[in-house]
Design a protein around this motif. Sequence first.
Motif: not given
Length: 144
Positions: A1-2, A81-83, A90-92
Motif C-alpha cells: 500500500m505504501i 503497479e508492483d515493484r 492489491f487487496p484492501l
Amino acid sequence: MIDHFGYARGDEVLLCLARCLSSFINHSEEFIGHIGGDDFILLLDANNGPHKLEQMLEDFRAKCRRFFRAEDLQAGFFSGEDREGKPQQFPLLTLSIGVVRMHANNGCRLDSDDLANLASQAKHQAKAEPGYSLHIIDTLALSA
C-alpha cells in the motif's frame, strides 16, 4: 500500500488505527502502545477484552474506508503497479489482531520470551485468516 499511496498516507492509516484503538480503552486501567511499523500492544481488562476487540475491528473497518476510492471499495481491491512496474490488483486494507489472554493465578508461568513468542504466534494466526481477523491464545489452556 505504501508503494501505491505513499508514506504520508501510510502514516495517516497508522494514526487512524491508533485513534481507533485508543477510543476503546479505559486509559486509567488499560494501556495502548506502538511497538513499531503497524504493530501495537494493548493491555486490556480480560473480562471485556474480546468484546472490545471485536468493536475495534468494526470501527476501524468503517473508518479506513475513507482511504480508498468508491470503485476500489466496490471491487474489493485496488489496482496499481508492483515493484517491477507490472499491473497488479492489491487487496484492501484489513486489520488482524493477535491476542494472548492472561489470567491471574492460573498457574501458567510465562517469562518475557514466552509471552513474546505467544504474541507472535497469535499475530501470525490472525494474519493467516482472510480479511479482518481476531485470534486469541488463552493461557488457561496452556496451564492445563
